[in-house]
Design a protein around this motif. Sequence first.
Motif, PDB file in Angstrom:
ATOM      1  N   GLU A 167       0.827  -1.206   0.000  1.00 47.92           N
ATOM      2  CA  GLU A 167       0.000   0.000   0.000  1.00 47.92           C
ATOM      3  C   GLU A 167       0.868   1.265   0.000  1.00 47.92           C
ATOM      4  O   GLU A 167       0.527   2.259  -0.625  1.00 47.92           O
ATOM      5  CB  GLU A 167      -0.894  -0.019   1.254  1.00 47.92           C
ATOM      6  N   TYR A 168       2.000   1.213   0.692  1.00 50.54           N
ATOM      7  CA  TYR A 168       2.844   2.397   0.853  1.00 50.54           C
ATOM      8  C   TYR A 168       4.084   2.397  -0.040  1.00 50.54           C
ATOM      9  O   TYR A 168       4.646   3.448  -0.325  1.00 50.54           O
ATOM     10  CB  TYR A 168       3.289   2.539   2.310  1.00 50.54           C
ATOM     11  N   GLY A 169       4.538   1.219  -0.446  1.00 52.00           N
ATOM     12  CA  GLY A 169       5.766   1.126  -1.238  1.00 52.00           C
ATOM     13  C   GLY A 169       5.588   0.177  -2.399  1.00 52.00           C
ATOM     14  O   GLY A 169       4.475  -0.207  -2.744  1.00 52.00           O
ATOM     15  N   GLU A 170       6.712  -0.231  -2.996  1.00 49.54           N
ATOM     16  CA  GLU A 170       6.647  -1.181  -4.108  1.00 49.54           C
ATOM     17  C   GLU A 170       7.702  -2.266  -3.910  1.00 49.54           C
ATOM     18  O   GLU A 170       8.807  -2.003  -3.426  1.00 49.54           O
ATOM     19  CB  GLU A 170       6.837  -0.477  -5.448  1.00 49.54           C
ATOM     20  N   ALA A 171       7.323  -3.497  -4.276  1.00 48.60           N
ATOM     21  CA  ALA A 171       8.252  -4.617  -4.172  1.00 48.60           C
ATOM     22  C   ALA A 171       9.451  -4.353  -5.061  1.00 48.60           C
ATOM     23  O   ALA A 171       9.316  -3.798  -6.147  1.00 48.60           O
ATOM     24  CB  ALA A 171       7.558  -5.910  -4.596  1.00 48.60           C
ATOM     25  N   THR A 172      10.615  -4.724  -4.587  1.00 43.81           N
ATOM     26  CA  THR A 172      11.819  -4.534  -5.388  1.00 43.81           C
ATOM     27  C   THR A 172      12.643  -5.810  -5.392  1.00 43.81           C
ATOM     28  O   THR A 172      12.591  -6.586  -4.438  1.00 43.81           O
ATOM     29  CB  THR A 172      12.658  -3.331  -4.879  1.00 43.81           C
ATOM     30  N   SER A 173      13.380  -6.018  -6.467  1.00 40.72           N
ATOM     31  CA  SER A 173      14.172  -7.250  -6.598  1.00 40.72           C
ATOM     32  C   SER A 173      15.619  -7.053  -6.190  1.00 40.72           C
ATOM     33  O   SER A 173      16.428  -7.944  -6.343  1.00 40.72           O
ATOM     34  CB  SER A 173      14.108  -7.747  -8.044  1.00 40.72           C
ATOM     35  N   VAL A 174      15.957  -5.885  -5.649  1.00 44.92           N
ATOM     36  CA  VAL A 174      17.344  -5.643  -5.265  1.00 44.92           C
ATOM     37  C   VAL A 174      17.711  -6.562  -4.090  1.00 44.92           C
ATOM     38  O   VAL A 174      16.924  -6.754  -3.176  1.00 44.92           O
ATOM     39  CB  VAL A 174      17.590  -4.142  -4.947  1.00 44.92           C
ATOM     40  N   THR A 175      18.882  -7.176  -4.170  1.00 43.45           N
ATOM     41  CA  THR A 175      19.289  -8.154  -3.157  1.00 43.45           C
ATOM     42  C   THR A 175      20.011  -7.470  -1.993  1.00 43.45           C
ATOM     43  O   THR A 175      20.504  -6.348  -2.115  1.00 43.45           O
ATOM     44  CB  THR A 175      20.244  -9.209  -3.755  1.00 43.45           C
TER      45      THR A 175
END
Length: 199
Positions: A167-175
């Motif tokens: 709701e507040y952010g976005e999923a990221t693929s950074v490890t």
Amino acid sequence: MKMERLSQDKIRIFLTFDDLTERGIHKDDMWREIPKVHELFSEMMDQAYMELGFDATGPLAVEVLAMPAQGMMVIVTRGKMNFSHGEDAIDEDLEEVYELEVTMDETDQVTYAFHDFEDLLRMAKVINPLLTNGGTLYSYKNKWILLLDAADMEDKQLQLIVAVLSEYGEATSVTQAMLEEYGKTVIESDAVKVLCAKF
């Protein structure tokens, strides 16, 4: 489906669970040899060629990393074709478009990016009661990145936390390795509780 070039011979593809669901693929199917997964891989390679100019002929090493909330990260590395066996070997190499070496791995890390510090604070206040371990906060490419360990979370708790994070952010693929190497550690441990206590 998002993709980026990491080097001349390496790309990273980020698949959300929605990308998989749209194609009728379940997360566990990625580990199986089924036509849907082959179609998805072909589609990814076509898109990589169109968007990034990545030519997927020859031997490919494919690493698939499953992340509990974000989806799948697929890293494709192109190997060198072996031309030392004469003309016949070259014909064989060209006929066999994909020669895959696939490795699979899973992580218990949930990583979300926030563009705005205010959004990060609002999220922290909502999920604070749901967490026992508040994770690590990084600054990376002008974003705030919160990394949580989902290993000890129950499914229901994880789903609730991911819903709030989304709701507040976005999923990221950074490890985590990338964050530690190129980002800046802002709060090393219990980041959510520290944010709630200080702000």
